[in-house]
Structure formats: structure tokens, C-alpha cells
Design an enzyme around this catalytic site. Structure first.
Site, short mmCIF file in Angstrom:
data_model
loop_
_atom_site.label_atom_id
_atom_site.label_comp_id
_atom_site.label_asym_id
_atom_site.label_seq_id
_atom_site.Cartn_x
_atom_site.Cartn_y
_atom_site.Cartn_z
N GLN A 109 0.85 -1.20 0.00
CA GLN A 109 0.00 0.00 0.00
C GLN A 109 0.88 1.24 0.00
O GLN A 109 0.37 2.35 -0.08
CB GLN A 109 -0.86 0.02 1.27
CG GLN A 109 -1.81 -1.14 1.39
CD GLN A 109 -2.42 -1.19 2.79
OE1 GLN A 109 -3.45 -0.60 3.06
NE2 GLN A 109 -1.76 -1.89 3.70
N ASN A 110 2.19 1.03 0.15
CA ASN A 110 3.09 2.18 0.29
C ASN A 110 3.43 2.77 -1.07
O ASN A 110 3.62 2.05 -2.04
CB ASN A 110 4.37 1.75 1.00
CG ASN A 110 4.10 1.26 2.41
OD1 ASN A 110 3.00 1.48 2.93
ND2 ASN A 110 5.05 0.62 3.02
N HIS A 127 -1.68 1.13 -4.32
CA HIS A 127 -2.03 2.54 -4.10
C HIS A 127 -1.18 3.50 -4.93
O HIS A 127 -1.16 4.70 -4.66
CB HIS A 127 -1.95 2.89 -2.60
CG HIS A 127 -3.03 2.25 -1.79
ND1 HIS A 127 -3.05 2.24 -0.42
CD2 HIS A 127 -4.17 1.58 -2.16
CE1 HIS A 127 -4.13 1.61 0.02
NE2 HIS A 127 -4.82 1.19 -1.01
N CYS A 156 2.87 18.45 -17.89
CA CYS A 156 3.35 17.42 -18.81
C CYS A 156 3.95 18.11 -20.04
O CYS A 156 3.65 19.29 -20.31
CB CYS A 156 2.14 16.58 -19.23
SG CYS A 156 2.46 15.27 -20.40
N SER A 197 -2.60 -0.80 9.48
CA SER A 197 -3.69 -0.75 10.46
C SER A 197 -4.88 -1.59 10.00
O SER A 197 -5.80 -1.82 10.77
CB SER A 197 -4.12 0.70 10.70
OG SER A 197 -4.46 1.30 9.47
#
Ligand code: OAD
Length: 249
Positions: A109-110, A127, A156, A197
Site C-alpha cells: 500500500q506504500n 495505491h 506534462c 492498520s
């Protein structure tokens, strides 16, 4: 007579035995994995920036109402992450991948890129990644490691506005990556859930999914989480200390 509780050493020995016996291992890591590197977790102390909670900035609405403010927060986090190093927990997971090769899957998730910097090769980033940008005009995803970014919000080469290449609250996870993560959860015999968590869905659903397909579940966390009760083993402590011992065979 009351039965004696297993000690932390007994639990670690059991976890090591399961790790050695497992042919397919899947890991879900969360912010706690990077805490010992000095990256603040989301729900712990030290993660606040200018009194904003992450939930107030990590949303499409926050970005669209004030892209510059949102980017300033990401620029601050990118600068912080650029100064830290992977810890022993990240390195242990990279070593486990080297040992198990295709039988190992790391889902994270990091968004900090520390697993990459520790040498992990195949990472399912459910993520996204704080070092990616996504163009709102041409949809191109690119890596950009500049710290700090020279102009906020960045643009961009096509002229479109860039957004951080991360998943925000209320957004769907990247479809293919999520499908691969689900498959890896269903296909393993050991699932390790580390430093999360376990309150953010759908990520947290991977652990019960793995268990429902027959995998053992080991949690590594400093604190109890909603999954602690259903884990086969819940190892209490810092991942940077426990992981090297867990994979030491
Ligand atoms: P949290 O900040 O919610 O949880 C961090 C967890 O790590 C807590 O359960 C801590 O007890 C634990 N912890 C802290 N230090 C640790 C250590 N050294 N070793 C082991 N455990 C430790 O972070 P996440 O669960 O990763 O999503 O948060 C999930 C998602 O919420 C994030 O990916 C992010 C956020 O909103 C998005 O940005 C989409």
C-alpha cells in the site's frame, strides 16, 4: 491449571517454521514497514503537514479545488522520502523474493518506493507510487524523481496538468494490479500482513481472502489491529526487527 501463553520467542519460532514450510508466500505491506526508515505513518503521530490530515488532501476533490496546495503536500512528502533509506524489514523482503522467485509476491500500500530501493523487483503497488505522475490531458504515467519539483502544479510535455500517480480516497484501485494482488492472495500458503492498520479497504480484504483459500495468516505490527484476532499468529513488534529473524533460515 491455566495453560501457559506462548512467549514472543515461541511465536517467532512457529512463524519461522511456517515460513520455511511454505512454498508460496504473499506479503501485504503498509506504512508501518517504512516507519523505522523515518516515513511517518498515516494514522500515527508525526504525519501531519500544516495541520491538514491526509484525508483532507488525498482526495480528487482536494486536488481539483486546490491543485497547488495538494502538490505542495506531495512535494513535502517526496522531499522527506528522498532523504530516508530502506530499513532491515525492506531488505528482508527483497531477500525472500530472491529466494522464492516467482513463488513470492509483494503487494504494497506504500507509495514511497522504499521496497524498490531495497532491491525488490516485482511489486504490486495497489495505491500507486509517489514518484509517478499522471497527465490529466494525455493520461501518460511517468516517473519523476525531482525534489523539489520546480513548478507546482507540474505540467506534462503536452501542456496538461500532472497529478500524483497515487490512488486517492474514493478512487478505484488500478484494475490489473488489484486483480494480480487478489490472485496472489488466493494462490499462497502463507500470507504476511505487515505494518498496516488494516482499516483501509479493499487492501485489508486480501488477508481474509488468503485465509479463505487455505493460507496461514501471520501479522507483524506494533499494535493490535482488527485482523489480529483472526490471524494464525500475531507478532507484536517492529517489522525491521522481526522480518530479518523470520526469514533467517
Ligand atoms: P496506517 O498509518 O493506517 O497504519 C500503520 C500501521 O503500522 C499501524 O497499525 C502501526 O501500529 C503499524 N506500525 C508502526 N510502526 C511499525 C513498525 N516499525 N513495524 C510494524 N508495524 C508498525 O498505514 P496503512 O495501514 O498503510 O492509502 O494505511 C493504509 C492506507 O491508508 C495508505 O496506503 C493510504 C492511507 O490512506 C492511500 O493513500 C490510498
Amino acid at each position: 491449571m491455566t495453560p501457559t501463553q506462548p512467549t514472543a520467542q515461541d511465536q517467532l519460532a512457529q512463524a519461522r517454521a511456517w515460513q520455511r514450510d511454505s512454498s508460496r508466500v504473499t506479503v501485504l505491506s503498509g506504512a508501518g514497514t517504512s516507519a523505522e526508515s523515518g516515513v511517518p505513518t498515516f494514522r500515527g503521530p508525526g504525519g501531519l503537514w500544516r495541520d491538514f490530515k491526509p484525508e483532507q488532501l488525498a482526495t480528487p476533490e482536494a486536488f481539483h479545488s486546490n491543485p497547488k496546495l495538494c502538490w505542495e503536500w506531495y512535494d513535502w512528502r517526496r522531499s522527506l522520502i528522498a532523504q530516508v533509506k530502506p530499513n532491515l524489514g525492506h531488505f528482508a523482503l527483497a531477500q525472500l523474493e530472491q529466494r522464492l522467485q516467482d513463488s513470492f509476491t509483494l503487494i504494497t500500500q506504500n507509495v514511497d518506493g522504499l521496497h524498490n530501493r531495497a532491491g525488490s523487483q516485482r511489486i504490486l503497488k495497489i495505491h500507486g507510487d509517489i514518484w509517478w505522475t499522471l497527465c490529466l490531458s494525455c493520461n501518460r504515467i511517468q516517473s519523476d524523481f525531482r525534489v523539489p519539483l520546480p513548478d507546482l502544479p507540474p505540467r506534462c510535455s503536452c501542456g496538461g496538468m500532472l497529478r500524483p500517480g497515487v490512488v486517492w480516497f474514493g478512487e478505484s484501485l488500478p484494475t490489473l494490479t488489484w486483480e494480480q494482488a487478489r490472485k496472489a492472495a488466493c494462490d499462497c500458503d502463507l500470507f504476511l500482513i505487515i505494518g498496516t492498520s488494516a482499516v483501509v479497504y479493499p487492501a485489508a480484504s486480501l488477508a481474509p481472502l488468503a485465509q479463505s483459500h487455505g493460507a496461514r495468516l501471520i501479522e507483524i505490527n506494533m499494535e493490535e489491529t482488527p485482523l489480529s484476532g483472526s490471524a494464525d499468529l500475531s507478532l507484536r513488534g517492529a517489522s525491521g526487527e522481526i522480518l530479518p529473524q523470520l526469514i533467517d533460515s
